[in-house]
Design a protein around this motif. Structure first.
Motif, mmCIF file in Angstrom:
data_model
loop_
_atom_site.group_PDB
_atom_site.id
_atom_site.type_symbol
_atom_site.label_atom_id
_atom_site.label_comp_id
_atom_site.label_asym_id
_atom_site.label_seq_id
_atom_site.Cartn_x
_atom_site.Cartn_y
_atom_site.Cartn_z
ATOM 1 N N UNK A 39 20.680 37.056 -72.952
ATOM 2 C CA UNK A 39 19.458 36.755 -73.696
ATOM 3 C C UNK A 39 19.742 36.231 -75.093
ATOM 4 N N UNK A 40 20.731 36.815 -75.763
ATOM 5 C CA UNK A 40 20.988 36.409 -77.146
ATOM 6 C C UNK A 40 21.475 34.960 -77.232
ATOM 7 N N UNK A 41 22.311 34.521 -76.319
ATOM 8 C CA UNK A 41 22.771 33.130 -76.372
ATOM 9 C C UNK A 41 21.656 32.167 -75.940
ATOM 10 N N UNK A 42 20.783 32.603 -75.027
ATOM 11 C CA UNK A 42 19.640 31.779 -74.633
ATOM 12 C C UNK A 42 18.684 31.594 -75.806
ATOM 13 N N UNK A 43 18.403 32.695 -76.522
ATOM 14 C CA UNK A 43 17.531 32.611 -77.694
ATOM 15 C C UNK A 43 18.166 31.760 -78.782
ATOM 16 N N UNK A 44 19.470 31.860 -78.949
ATOM 17 C CA UNK A 44 20.165 31.045 -79.941
ATOM 18 C C UNK A 44 20.025 29.559 -79.604
ATOM 19 N N UNK A 45 20.131 29.221 -78.329
ATOM 20 C CA UNK A 45 19.967 27.827 -77.913
ATOM 21 C C UNK A 45 18.555 27.337 -78.202
ATOM 22 N N UNK A 46 17.576 28.183 -77.965
ATOM 23 C CA UNK A 46 16.192 27.811 -78.264
ATOM 24 C C UNK A 46 16.014 27.610 -79.759
ATOM 25 N N UNK A 47 16.590 28.489 -80.570
ATOM 26 C CA UNK A 47 16.485 28.353 -82.026
ATOM 27 C C UNK A 47 17.139 27.057 -82.506
#
Length: 58
Positions: A39-47
């Motif tokens: 989840x954290x890397x997915x959210x980072x990609x979205x950011x």
């Protein structure tokens, strides 16, 4: 329609902007196919993508 419905033009502009932002996010392959495993890397990609979109708008 013979008679147009009333709507808030300012709210419609903001809604259109948000919908276009989601469209651009979905077009990005890394987010569309969800290559990120956690989840954290997915959210980072979205950011990162949102920052890129914001920079191109401003």
């Amino acid at each position: 329609r013979k008679e147009q419905r009333e709507y808030d033009k300012g709210l419609y502009k903001i809604r259109h902007l948000v919908e276009n932002a989601f469209l651009h996010l979905k077009r990005w392959r890394g987010i569309a196919t969800r290559y990120a495993k956690n989840t954290s890397s997915f959210r980072a990609a979205i950011h990162i993508r949102c920052i890129f979109l914001w920079a191109s708008i401003s």
